[in-house]
Motif scaffolding. Structure first.
Motif, mmCIF file in Angstrom:
data_model
loop_
_atom_site.group_PDB
_atom_site.id
_atom_site.type_symbol
_atom_site.label_atom_id
_atom_site.label_comp_id
_atom_site.label_asym_id
_atom_site.label_seq_id
_atom_site.Cartn_x
_atom_site.Cartn_y
_atom_site.Cartn_z
ATOM 1 N N ASP A 84 0.828 -1.202 0.000
ATOM 2 C CA ASP A 84 0.000 0.000 0.000
ATOM 3 C C ASP A 84 0.870 1.263 0.000
ATOM 4 N N LEU A 85 1.912 1.278 0.824
ATOM 5 C CA LEU A 85 2.802 2.452 0.917
ATOM 6 C C LEU A 85 3.625 2.626 -0.348
ATOM 7 N N ILE A 86 4.087 1.511 -0.906
ATOM 8 C CA ILE A 86 4.904 1.554 -2.126
ATOM 9 C C ILE A 86 4.054 2.034 -3.304
ATOM 10 N N LEU A 87 2.834 1.519 -3.369
ATOM 11 C CA LEU A 87 1.908 1.949 -4.421
ATOM 12 C C LEU A 87 1.653 3.455 -4.341
ATOM 13 N N ASP A 88 1.357 3.933 -3.143
ATOM 14 C CA ASP A 88 1.109 5.368 -2.944
ATOM 15 C C ASP A 88 2.298 6.203 -3.416
ATOM 16 N N ALA A 89 3.490 5.800 -3.015
ATOM 17 C CA ALA A 89 4.690 6.576 -3.352
ATOM 18 C C ALA A 89 4.946 6.554 -4.856
ATOM 19 N N ILE A 90 4.832 5.390 -5.474
ATOM 20 C CA ILE A 90 5.121 5.288 -6.913
ATOM 21 C C ILE A 90 4.095 6.074 -7.734
ATOM 22 N N VAL A 91 2.820 5.938 -7.385
ATOM 23 C CA VAL A 91 1.788 6.686 -8.104
ATOM 24 C C VAL A 91 1.971 8.192 -7.876
ATOM 25 N N GLY A 92 2.236 8.579 -6.634
ATOM 26 C CA GLY A 92 2.412 9.996 -6.312
ATOM 27 C C GLY A 92 3.578 10.624 -7.056
ATOM 28 N N ILE A 93 4.711 9.946 -7.081
ATOM 29 C CA ILE A 93 5.901 10.474 -7.762
ATOM 30 C C ILE A 93 5.657 10.554 -9.275
ATOM 31 N N TYR A 94 5.004 9.543 -9.805
ATOM 32 C CA TYR A 94 4.682 9.517 -11.239
ATOM 33 C C TYR A 94 3.815 10.729 -11.619
ATOM 34 N N ILE A 95 2.778 10.961 -10.825
ATOM 35 C CA ILE A 95 1.861 12.074 -11.079
ATOM 36 C C ILE A 95 2.567 13.420 -10.897
ATOM 37 N N TYR A 96 3.375 13.506 -9.861
ATOM 38 C CA TYR A 96 4.139 14.737 -9.594
ATOM 39 C C TYR A 96 4.991 15.125 -10.799
ATOM 40 N N LYS A 97 5.659 14.123 -11.373
ATOM 41 C CA LYS A 97 6.556 14.404 -12.503
ATOM 42 C C LYS A 97 5.795 14.686 -13.799
ATOM 43 N N LYS A 98 4.643 14.038 -13.952
ATOM 44 C CA LYS A 98 3.879 14.189 -15.195
ATOM 45 C C LYS A 98 3.129 15.524 -15.244
ATOM 46 N N TYR A 99 2.572 15.945 -14.121
ATOM 47 C CA TYR A 99 1.756 17.170 -14.105
ATOM 48 C C TYR A 99 2.508 18.288 -13.388
ATOM 49 N N LYS A 100 3.423 18.885 -14.101
ATOM 50 C CA LYS A 100 4.317 19.890 -13.502
ATOM 51 C C LYS A 100 3.605 21.196 -13.155
ATOM 52 N N ASP A 101 2.485 21.458 -13.822
ATOM 53 C CA ASP A 101 1.803 22.731 -13.580
ATOM 54 C C ASP A 101 0.575 22.593 -12.677
ATOM 55 N N LYS A 102 0.372 21.397 -12.113
ATOM 56 C CA LYS A 102 -0.816 21.198 -11.271
ATOM 57 C C LYS A 102 -0.467 21.393 -9.794
ATOM 58 N N ASP A 103 -1.452 21.891 -9.042
ATOM 59 C CA ASP A 103 -1.199 22.124 -7.620
ATOM 60 C C ASP A 103 -1.395 20.848 -6.794
ATOM 61 N N GLU A 104 -1.076 20.989 -5.513
ATOM 62 C CA GLU A 104 -1.084 19.846 -4.599
ATOM 63 C C GLU A 104 -2.467 19.198 -4.522
ATOM 64 N N GLU A 105 -3.522 20.010 -4.547
ATOM 65 C CA GLU A 105 -4.879 19.467 -4.438
ATOM 66 C C GLU A 105 -5.190 18.542 -5.620
ATOM 67 N N TYR A 106 -4.812 18.992 -6.815
ATOM 68 C CA TYR A 106 -5.044 18.177 -8.005
ATOM 69 C C TYR A 106 -4.267 16.856 -7.900
ATOM 70 N N LEU A 107 -3.007 16.959 -7.502
ATOM 71 C CA LEU A 107 -2.175 15.750 -7.380
ATOM 72 C C LEU A 107 -2.795 14.767 -6.379
ATOM 73 N N THR A 108 -3.248 15.296 -5.241
ATOM 74 C CA THR A 108 -3.862 14.451 -4.211
ATOM 75 C C THR A 108 -5.104 13.744 -4.748
ATOM 76 N N ASN A 109 -5.963 14.498 -5.437
ATOM 77 C CA ASN A 109 -7.213 13.920 -5.949
ATOM 78 C C ASN A 109 -6.966 12.916 -7.075
ATOM 79 N N LEU A 110 -5.959 13.194 -7.896
ATOM 80 C CA LEU A 110 -5.661 12.257 -8.976
ATOM 81 C C LEU A 110 -5.048 10.969 -8.403
ATOM 82 N N LYS A 111 -4.187 11.120 -7.402
ATOM 83 C CA LYS A 111 -3.632 9.933 -6.740
ATOM 84 C C LYS A 111 -4.769 9.089 -6.153
#
Lengths: 209, 209
Positions: B41-68
């Motif tokens: 569960d923790l590894i999945l969260d981290a990998i998905v979060g980092i992937y999204i962070y790198k892909k959506y460079k112009d999105k804010d934290e709220e968007y990243l959280t909701n997409l994760k």
């Protein structure tokens, strides 16, 4: 910033990223720590979780979860951040931000991006996992199970007071279980934590009675 | 198990660890997937979060959280697990377990322990991040902000029904905001999700009215 790098034991190749981790949204929202905090939080969770998993081979999932909570909860991380003194190196407007744990998580995100997993792990082992902590019990779940099994009901949480402006709220929460006289109360700047503290106070009263 | 390895595209050096990931607590509690699910569960969260962070460079934290949330939530993970067909390879006693997402998380933990971060990442990219999803909105927070700003109150959640035995509960939750006629209702096997669904239904009613 050089002084901070010396304290945390990591020298950034890209200084901009450390600067971002030290910028509070009140100073410059668009380039504040928020995105870094997002990944820092996830990286911290994973590194602490994996560390605990490997160290406590005979412990069950509940123990691992509660011990992880002890290391990644706001209060403990705030202590770590304040020991490092991150606020001295941070940028903000107005009153000094209270949630210094957010700077700490952002620094973890920054170290990961700049220096990879190994360096983030080194930092976390040195500053967060260096202290022996007791598992943080899940009091909300404990009283939920108690209420269900013993009374066949669900605990009732009620917000009894909200004080302060939006960015500095203070919540007071009350919890009771039908058929039990005792009442639990909790106060905190986070609603979730006020509920946990209320559950804890009720749990301790039940145990003693 | 060889067939499953072929489907997931990863061959285990240590087959025992895959077996553990496929063992439901009903079959053998002490050697079930629970500890693996904890790190998965923790590894999945981290990998998905980092992937999204790198892909959506112009999105804010709220968007990243909701997409994760869209990628790591139970319902979506259950769909992925059922597509792979993990239940066919799992061990359990009694009725087939409903929470197949837990097997999936345990498999992620198992791949990480056996083959490291890169292989866990490969698996997650292939089966979880391969679909384009919309951010999952935080409806509880949306109606909380609405209730505070517009009515100066806090939404009230109430559990209106609990059905089924402990391992197969079904919760029904109602939410209302003082001063608003509409009521939100939600049903789910998880209390948290029933609350989210109730919040969503109330939010949609408010938007329309």
């Amino acid at each position: 910033m050089q002084k901070l790098e010396k304290i945390i034991g990591y020298k950034f190749k890209n200084k901009k990223i450390l600067l971002e981790a030290l910028t509070h949204p009140s100073f410059f929202f668009k380039e504040s720590y928020e995105r870094l905090e997002f990944i820092g939080d996830l990286i911290l969770d994973a590194i602490v979780g994996i560390y605990i998993y490997k160290k406590y081979k005979d412990k069950d999932e509940e123990y691992l979860t509660n011990l992880k909570s002890a290391y990644v909860n706001k209060n403990y991380l705030k202590k770590v951040a304040d020991k490092i003194g991150v606020i001295k190196y941070s940028k903000y407007v107005g009153e000094p931000p209270n949630r210094t744990d957010k700077f700490l998580e952002a620094i973890i995100g920054a170290i990961y991006l700049d220096g990879g997993w190994k360096n983030a792990e080194k930092f976390i082992k040195k500053f967060i996992l260096n202290t022996q902590l007791e598992p943080l019990r899940d009091y909300k779940n404990l009283i939920l199970n108690y209420a269900r099994k013993i009374k066949g009901v669900i605990p009732e949480y009620e917000i009894t007071e909200i004080k302060g402006p939006p960015h500095k709220r203070e919540y007071e929460v009350k919890v009771k279980i039908k058929g039990i006289r005792n009442i639990g109360k909790g106060k905190s700047s986070s609603l979730k934590e006020a509920e946990i503290l209320a559950a804890k106070s009720l749990y301790e009263k039940i145990i003693k009675s």
